[in-house]
Design a protein around this motif. Structure first.
Motif, PDB file in Angstrom:
ATOM      1  N   LYS A  73      41.985  47.704  45.146  1.00 34.80           N
ATOM      2  CA  LYS A  73      41.379  48.480  46.008  1.00 34.80           C
ATOM      3  C   LYS A  73      42.347  49.425  46.799  1.00 34.80           C
ATOM      4  O   LYS A  73      42.726  49.109  47.856  1.00 34.80           O
ATOM      5  CB  LYS A  73      40.673  47.675  47.058  1.00 34.80           C
ATOM      6  CG  LYS A  73      39.378  46.947  46.657  1.00 34.80           C
ATOM      7  CD  LYS A  73      38.667  46.046  47.690  1.00 34.80           C
ATOM      8  CE  LYS A  73      38.189  46.990  48.834  1.00 34.80           C
ATOM      9  NZ  LYS A  73      37.306  45.914  49.965  1.00 34.80           N
ATOM     10  N   PHE A 105      37.510  52.344  49.795  1.00 26.68           N
ATOM     11  CA  PHE A 105      37.763  50.761  50.158  1.00 26.68           C
ATOM     12  C   PHE A 105      37.000  50.118  51.050  1.00 26.68           C
ATOM     13  O   PHE A 105      36.428  49.060  50.815  1.00 26.68           O
ATOM     14  CB  PHE A 105      39.222  50.847  51.161  1.00 26.68           C
ATOM     15  CG  PHE A 105      39.656  49.509  51.763  1.00 26.68           C
ATOM     16  CD1 PHE A 105      40.485  48.684  51.061  1.00 26.68           C
ATOM     17  CD2 PHE A 105      39.097  49.222  53.132  1.00 26.68           C
ATOM     18  CE1 PHE A 105      40.690  47.595  51.672  1.00 26.68           C
ATOM     19  CE2 PHE A 105      39.605  47.860  53.650  1.00 26.68           C
ATOM     20  CZ  PHE A 105      40.479  46.902  52.748  1.00 26.68           C
ATOM     21  N   LEU A 144      36.544  49.875  43.525  1.00 24.08           N
ATOM     22  CA  LEU A 144      37.813  49.564  43.010  1.00 24.08           C
ATOM     23  C   LEU A 144      38.621  51.004  42.225  1.00 24.08           C
ATOM     24  O   LEU A 144      37.656  52.010  41.836  1.00 24.08           O
ATOM     25  CB  LEU A 144      37.950  48.516  42.032  1.00 24.08           C
ATOM     26  CG  LEU A 144      37.243  47.269  42.559  1.00 24.08           C
ATOM     27  CD1 LEU A 144      37.107  46.281  41.448  1.00 24.08           C
ATOM     28  CD2 LEU A 144      38.480  46.744  43.418  1.00 24.08           C
ATOM     29  N   GLU A 174      39.045  42.799  41.826  1.00 20.87           N
ATOM     30  CA  GLU A 174      40.352  43.383  42.057  1.00 20.87           C
ATOM     31  C   GLU A 174      41.309  42.156  41.418  1.00 20.87           C
ATOM     32  O   GLU A 174      41.147  40.991  41.565  1.00 20.87           O
ATOM     33  CB  GLU A 174      40.515  43.499  43.636  1.00 20.87           C
ATOM     34  CG  GLU A 174      41.982  43.854  43.893  1.00 20.87           C
ATOM     35  CD  GLU A 174      42.388  44.000  45.383  1.00 20.87           C
ATOM     36  OE1 GLU A 174      42.950  45.005  45.723  1.00 20.87           O
ATOM     37  OE2 GLU A 174      41.633  43.327  46.309  1.00 20.87           O
TER      38      GLU A 174
END
Length: 304
Positions: free
Chosen positions: A148, A217, A222, A268
């Motif tokens: 991110k 974000f 991502l 992530e």
């Protein structure tokens, strides 16, 4: 025949940098079939006029791409407005774009990687950005990973993702604070991205990149990043809008093909996030900054 993504190149008044980037792009075999769209910003003042004219003279002599379109701004927009307008216009036209600024140099397999990644993740809504530069030099990072965070040196995106871009920095800052996400946004407090965004709202910088970073974000989208750099920033020589890194963001170009493999699950990479946090802590702690200031002073650089 395969259709290649358009390359957007944003230039100003640096003919040497622009030439180096174009020559590095031409070393990519995909360049011969790729549309190249160049945005040339107008001079901000008389001191910039000669450089802008020299860049434009060079731009009209470029060949070797699938097609070339040069858009000469009639007024000085500045980097942020130039990029936001250019990306918005061309992404609505093509659906996806590869974006470069004039102070970058790309590896011979940059275009292959970007096009393969754009194809691979085109229908994955949780991936909204591709970043081809790595400056951490962390050999433990995988070839590609999800994080991110959106870097702005050699990147690409799709129309579906760019729709999340919010140019209103105040609204983004308010959301970060209300949702208590500022520390996470700042890589556990190791880099002051929130401060950068706040300074943008105060008119102390005009960064489009911090707003793009915050936009994705907050949307929990991502970025596909590389652990082997296909982009090198050549602009830390005092000629750019943001310069003077003291070598913090140097990267060695990866000169071999970089494979694009689908990452599953789409989540992530927390170890990669920890790697970035370690990097920022190592390079932005008090003692690291103090040492850089001492070295600059000894070299006769008395800037901030």
């Amino acid at each position: 025949m395969k259709s290649y993504s358009p390359i957007l190149l944003f230039t100003y008044n640096r003919p040497r940098h622009t030439r180096q980037l174009v020559e590095s792009l031409l070393a990519n075999k995909e360049a011969a079939e790729s549309p190249l769209i160049i945005y040339s910003d107008a001079a901000r003042d008389d001191s910039s006029q000669v450089g802008v004219e020299e860049v434009r003279h060079y731009l009209h002599a470029i060949s070797g791409f699938g097609s070339i379109e040069v858009i000469e701004r009639e007024e000085n927009l500045g980097l942020a407005r130039n990029i936001i307008d250019g990306v918005t216009t061309q992404i609505n036209r093509y659906g996806r774009v590869i974006v470069l600024e004039d102070d970058l140099i790309v590896a011979p397999y940059f275009l292959r990687f970007m096009n393969e990644a754009l194809d691979m993740y085109k229908d994955e809504p949780r991936v909204g950005h591709i970043q081809a530069c790595d400056f951490t030099k962390d050999a433990t990072l995988p070839d590609t990973f999800l994080i991110k965070w959106t870097g702005s040196w050699g990147w690409a995106t799709w129309e579906r993702a760019w729709q999340h871009f919010n140019p209103d920095g105040k609204a983004l800052l308010q959301q970060l604070e209300e949702r208590r996400l500022t520390r996470t946004f700042d890589f556990d407090g190791t880099y002051r991205f929130t401060r950068m965004l706040r300074r943008q709202t105060e008119g102390k910088n005009n960064s489009w990149a911090i707003r793009w970073n915050a936009s994705l974000f907050l949307a929990d989208i991502l970025s596909l990043n590389v652990g082997r750099s296909l982009v090198q920033n050549n602009g830390f020589d005092g000629t750019g809008t943001n310069c003077g890194s003291g070598g913090l963001y140097d990267s060695a170009l990866w000169l071999k093909p970089l494979p694009v493999e689908r990452i599953s699950p789409i989540a992530e990479n927390l170890e990669a996030r920890r790697s970035f946090a370690r990097y920022y802590h190592r390079t932005n702690c008090f003692w690291a900054k103090a040492l850089r200031r001492i070295k600059r002073t000894l070299k006769g650089d008395f800037g901030a």
